[in-house]
Design a protein around this motif. Structure first.
Motif, PDB file in Angstrom:
ATOM      1  N   HIS A 226      -7.616 -10.904 -33.601  1.00 21.20           N
ATOM      2  CA  HIS A 226      -6.309 -10.333 -33.259  1.00 21.20           C
ATOM      3  C   HIS A 226      -5.289 -10.483 -34.375  1.00 21.20           C
ATOM      4  O   HIS A 226      -4.106 -10.145 -34.192  1.00 21.20           O
ATOM      5  CB  HIS A 226      -5.772 -10.993 -31.982  1.00 21.20           C
ATOM      6  CG  HIS A 226      -6.471 -10.547 -30.735  1.00 21.20           C
ATOM      7  ND1 HIS A 226      -7.530 -11.238 -30.178  1.00 21.20           N
ATOM      8  CD2 HIS A 226      -6.290  -9.459 -29.940  1.00 21.20           C
ATOM      9  CE1 HIS A 226      -7.952 -10.606 -29.091  1.00 21.20           C
ATOM     10  NE2 HIS A 226      -7.217  -9.526 -28.930  1.00 21.20           N
ATOM     11  N   CYS A 227      -5.721 -10.966 -35.547  1.00 26.88           N
ATOM     12  CA  CYS A 227      -4.769 -11.294 -36.619  1.00 26.88           C
ATOM     13  C   CYS A 227      -4.932 -10.472 -37.884  1.00 26.88           C
ATOM     14  O   CYS A 227      -4.207 -10.702 -38.856  1.00 26.88           O
ATOM     15  CB  CYS A 227      -4.888 -12.779 -36.987  1.00 26.88           C
ATOM     16  SG  CYS A 227      -4.484 -13.926 -35.656  1.00 26.88           S
ATOM     17  N   PHE A 228      -5.863  -9.493 -37.915  1.00 30.57           N
ATOM     18  CA  PHE A 228      -6.094  -8.803 -39.187  1.00 30.57           C
ATOM     19  C   PHE A 228      -5.247  -7.540 -39.365  1.00 30.57           C
ATOM     20  O   PHE A 228      -5.369  -6.823 -40.355  1.00 30.57           O
ATOM     21  CB  PHE A 228      -7.586  -8.489 -39.393  1.00 30.57           C
ATOM     22  CG  PHE A 228      -8.174  -7.448 -38.477  1.00 30.57           C
ATOM     23  CD1 PHE A 228      -7.911  -6.103 -38.651  1.00 30.57           C
ATOM     24  CD2 PHE A 228      -9.024  -7.822 -37.445  1.00 30.57           C
ATOM     25  CE1 PHE A 228      -8.462  -5.147 -37.815  1.00 30.57           C
ATOM     26  CE2 PHE A 228      -9.600  -6.873 -36.607  1.00 30.57           C
ATOM     27  CZ  PHE A 228      -9.308  -5.533 -36.797  1.00 30.57           C
ATOM     28  N   GLY A 229      -4.353  -7.259 -38.415  1.00 30.96           N
ATOM     29  CA  GLY A 229      -3.553  -6.044 -38.492  1.00 30.96           C
ATOM     30  C   GLY A 229      -2.609  -6.029 -39.678  1.00 30.96           C
ATOM     31  O   GLY A 229      -2.079  -7.064 -40.095  1.00 30.96           O
ATOM     32  N   GLU A 230      -2.372  -4.809 -40.204  1.00 33.38           N
ATOM     33  CA  GLU A 230      -1.475  -4.641 -41.358  1.00 33.38           C
ATOM     34  C   GLU A 230      -0.521  -3.462 -41.180  1.00 33.38           C
ATOM     35  O   GLU A 230       0.171  -3.092 -42.126  1.00 33.38           O
ATOM     36  CB  GLU A 230      -2.291  -4.409 -42.631  1.00 33.38           C
ATOM     37  CG  GLU A 230      -3.264  -5.494 -43.008  1.00 33.38           C
ATOM     38  CD  GLU A 230      -4.070  -5.123 -44.240  1.00 33.38           C
ATOM     39  OE1 GLU A 230      -3.649  -5.498 -45.351  1.00 33.38           O
ATOM     40  OE2 GLU A 230      -5.117  -4.452 -44.081  1.00 33.38           O
ATOM     41  N   ILE A 231      -0.481  -2.869 -39.994  1.00 32.38           N
ATOM     42  CA  ILE A 231       0.267  -1.634 -39.831  1.00 32.38           C
ATOM     43  C   ILE A 231       1.771  -1.864 -39.706  1.00 32.38           C
ATOM     44  O   ILE A 231       2.574  -0.994 -40.027  1.00 32.38           O
ATOM     45  CB  ILE A 231      -0.262  -0.841 -38.608  1.00 32.38           C
ATOM     46  CG1 ILE A 231       0.299   0.584 -38.586  1.00 32.38           C
ATOM     47  CG2 ILE A 231       0.039  -1.571 -37.311  1.00 32.38           C
ATOM     48  CD1 ILE A 231      -0.088   1.417 -39.774  1.00 32.38           C
ATOM     49  N   MET A 232       2.172  -3.046 -39.253  1.00 34.69           N
ATOM     50  CA  MET A 232       3.587  -3.346 -39.098  1.00 34.69           C
ATOM     51  C   MET A 232       4.184  -3.865 -40.421  1.00 34.69           C
ATOM     52  O   MET A 232       3.440  -4.250 -41.325  1.00 34.69           O
ATOM     53  CB  MET A 232       3.783  -4.376 -37.989  1.00 34.69           C
ATOM     54  CG  MET A 232       3.461  -3.842 -36.605  1.00 34.69           C
ATOM     55  SD  MET A 232       4.550  -2.472 -36.158  1.00 34.69           S
ATOM     56  CE  MET A 232       3.534  -1.613 -34.960  1.00 34.69           C
ATOM     57  N   PRO A 233       5.506  -3.882 -40.521  1.00 30.77           N
ATOM     58  CA  PRO A 233       6.117  -4.369 -41.770  1.00 30.77           C
ATOM     59  C   PRO A 233       5.644  -5.749 -42.183  1.00 30.77           C
ATOM     60  O   PRO A 233       5.544  -6.045 -43.375  1.00 30.77           O
ATOM     61  CB  PRO A 233       7.617  -4.359 -41.447  1.00 30.77           C
ATOM     62  CG  PRO A 233       7.765  -3.294 -40.411  1.00 30.77           C
ATOM     63  CD  PRO A 233       6.518  -3.363 -39.589  1.00 30.77           C
ATOM     64  N   GLU A 234       5.341  -6.606 -41.200  1.00 30.57           N
ATOM     65  CA  GLU A 234       4.861  -7.947 -41.501  1.00 30.57           C
ATOM     66  C   GLU A 234       3.416  -8.064 -41.041  1.00 30.57           C
ATOM     67  O   GLU A 234       3.104  -7.814 -39.876  1.00 30.57           O
ATOM     68  CB  GLU A 234       5.737  -8.993 -40.814  1.00 30.57           C
ATOM     69  CG  GLU A 234       7.173  -8.962 -41.338  1.00 30.57           C
ATOM     70  CD  GLU A 234       8.115  -9.832 -40.538  1.00 30.57           C
ATOM     71  OE1 GLU A 234       8.230 -11.018 -40.883  1.00 30.57           O
ATOM     72  OE2 GLU A 234       8.741  -9.309 -39.601  1.00 30.57           O
ATOM     73  N   PRO A 235       2.469  -8.434 -41.945  1.00 27.55           N
ATOM     74  CA  PRO A 235       1.047  -8.510 -41.593  1.00 27.55           C
ATOM     75  C   PRO A 235       0.808  -9.401 -40.380  1.00 27.55           C
ATOM     76  O   PRO A 235       1.394 -10.472 -40.242  1.00 27.55           O
ATOM     77  CB  PRO A 235       0.411  -9.109 -42.858  1.00 27.55           C
ATOM     78  CG  PRO A 235       1.336  -8.739 -43.958  1.00 27.55           C
ATOM     79  CD  PRO A 235       2.715  -8.777 -43.346  1.00 27.55           C
ATOM     80  N   GLY A 236      -0.067  -8.938 -39.497  1.00 26.06           N
ATOM     81  CA  GLY A 236      -0.394  -9.700 -38.301  1.00 26.06           C
ATOM     82  C   GLY A 236       0.547  -9.475 -37.141  1.00 26.06           C
ATOM     83  O   GLY A 236       0.287  -9.946 -36.028  1.00 26.06           O
TER      84      GLY A 236
END
Length: 531
Positions: A226-236
């Motif tokens: 659940h922590c590998f996201g990068e789509i938001m301004p701040e990673p995770g």
């Protein structure tokens, strides 16, 4: 397109991965048709009105793992997608009247934790650094096709690439990676934190969408997933799509159609057609057949091999593998229309505040999280469920009328296989009441604020969206159902044992979540094969 075929590829299932796969295939010049059983495109990522004036994301409810490459390649922002980041990551009310908050910003989270445990606050940076390093390793692998054991020379290059990536990772990170793959979420968190409240703030991610205790081996990996996201301004960080999750898949559908994809809804697939050991198209429930050079299945592997293929077309040993494919999220989804915001005893107020604009976690201790699971194992469902609640109308005025709100409730633990002859249709309201009571224990006005509710039991999730066992991931994220082992050893490269049949959904690497990555990766392999 070969003579006698209607399309180069038929995509079974119009969920987000199916749409992504179709768009990439069409971008490469292939003719593609998507067939979707429901009347609306989007699979489990859809927005629907569930009470007059109140709309919400019906099943999936948050944006965090959607991959930036998919967004850029398909120009989703140009096709209307708008994202906003949550004001905070999580708000955790505690049973002693206190609370904890977490943020994408390390220092703000550290200050919050210092109120509860100064010692744990000092260790937070090292923990976040470790998770960050491991998430970076995961990001290196998610866009790559896993190597297949026994694949001969063709698999030599994927094996070398995978080895090179791990070789470039420092030894301590390799050790941490080995640990997080097999440890429980609580055991992993014990390395840094002493406060149970602090551990609960993070441990819930290890069982979100998973029928397990936070003490179960393997849940530490689910936390990392659940922590590998990068789509938001701040990673995770996590956020919301304006208009709900349907806005994500509608943008994907517009992109795919612009590239030439033909999309048909209310087109249920009855069978994937096989001739001479090769998939040649699909037969729809209305009797029509669509011929194609290849089929991409955006469905649970269990659904594909046990229900959409004739038994004689599936090798018996492989069929047994799919019969044993583990699918159990233990989740119940509920959408509620509210006359007012929940007023939490630990942080009073019915006006929109920061703690209403992120994930609200009803799971105040690791013991609470553990008992929710053990209770469900004994009785079928937890009498005090663990709930993640999001109130998207605090960030998006399109979802509810003035003065009203909608809340997404992602509720755990609910065993898809009820004991003692019980049936989910008979206990629907009873289990929904238990979830509402769990929230009301911390926000007493919550029950009276509910105008209407939409309840999706594990059985409803299976019937409505094809999520076998109610499993949001299309298969448990266990060590023997990941990477080259997803869905099984020898077929981790999206190519299924029937020539021309591919798996492009969350049952393939890298697994569940609204990422678009399985669709992206499967399309790449199909383009290599089809030319």
């Amino acid at each position: 397109m070969a003579r006698g075929t209607d399309f180069d590829v038929v995509v079974v299932g119009g969920g987000h991965n199916g749409l992504v796969c179709a768009a990439y295939l069409a971008r490469a010049g292939l003719s593609v048709k998507v067939v979707e059983r429901r009347a609306v495109i989007g699979g489990a990522a859809v927005t629907e009105e569930f009470h007059p004036g109140f709309s919400n994301s019906v099943a999936s409810y948050a944006v965090g793992l959607l991959h930036p490459k998919v967004v850029e390649d398909l120009d989703l922002f140009g096709h209307g997608l708008q994202l906003v980041q949550w004001q905070m990551s999580n708000f955790l009310p505690l049973e002693d009247g206190r609370y904890l908050k977490s943020y994408p910003d390390l220092e703000r989270t550290r200050q919050e934790i210092a109120r509860i445990s100064p010692q744990d606050a000092e260790r937070l940076e090292d923990y976040e650094d470790t998770i960050g390093r491991l998430a970076d390793v995961l990001r290196q692998f998610i866009l790559e096709t896993p190597p297949n054991a026994g694949g001969g020379l063709r698999q030599l290059w994927p094996l070398l690439k995978a080895g090179r990536r791990l070789y470039g990772v420092d030894l301590e990170t390799q050790r941490d990676l080995a640990d997080i793959m097999v440890m429980s979420a609580v055991e992993f968190l014990d390395r840094w934190f002493t406060s149970d409240a602090v551990k609960s703030l993070f441990a819930y991610d290890g069982i979100i969408g998973t029928f397990a205790s936070p003490y179960a081996p393997g849940t530490a990996y689910v936390l990392l997933h659940h922590c590998f996201g990068e789509i938001m301004p701040e990673p995770g960080a996590w956020g919301h799509a304006i208009g709900g999750m349907g806005a994500v898949t509608q943008a994907m559908a517009r992109s795919a159609e612009k590239l030439g994809v033909e999309i048909e809804t209310e087109a249920e697939v009855a069978e994937v057609l096989v001739e001479g050991g090769k998939s040649v198209g699909v037969r729809l429930a209305d009797g029509r057949s669509i011929q194609s050079r290849a089929v991409a299945a955006n469905v649970n592997p269990k659904l594909l091999f046990l229900h959409l293929l004739a038994e004689g077309n599936v090798e018996p040993a492989f069929r047994r593998r799919m019969e044993n494919w583990r699918c159990k999220s233990g989740t119940l989804r509920m959408n509620v229309a509210l006359s007012e915001l929940p007023d939490f005893t630990c942080l009073p107020g019915r006006e929109t505040a920061e703690h209403h604009q992120g994930g609200i976690i009803i799971g105040p201790s690791t013991r609470y999280l553990d008992e929710a699971y053990t209770d469900a194992r004994r009785h079928g469902w937890s009498k005090r469920p663990f709930v993640e609640m999001v109130i998207p109308s605090t960030m998006d005025k399109t979802l509810a009328p003035e003065g009203g709100h909608v809340a997404s409730m992602f509720c755990h633990q609910f065993d898809p296989d009820l004991p003692d002859g019980l049936h989910w249709d008979d206990v629907r309201d009873q289990v929904a009441d238990a979830a509402i009571d769990a929230v009301a224990a911390f926000a007493p006005n919550f029950r009276d604020a509910i105008i209407a509710r939409q309840i999706l039991t594990p059985l409803d999730l299976e019937r409505e969206f094809g999520l076998i066992g109610g499993d949001i991931f299309h298969g448990t994220l266990d060590l023997n159902q990941l990477y080259s082992l997803r869905p099984t050893l020898g077929h981790g490269d999206y190519r299924m044992p029937i020539k021309g049949l591919y798996l492009c959904g969350s049952g393939a690497h890298p697994g569940g979540g609204v990422t678009g990555i399985p669709g992206h990766n499967a399309a790449r392999e199909m383009i290599r094969d089809l030319g």
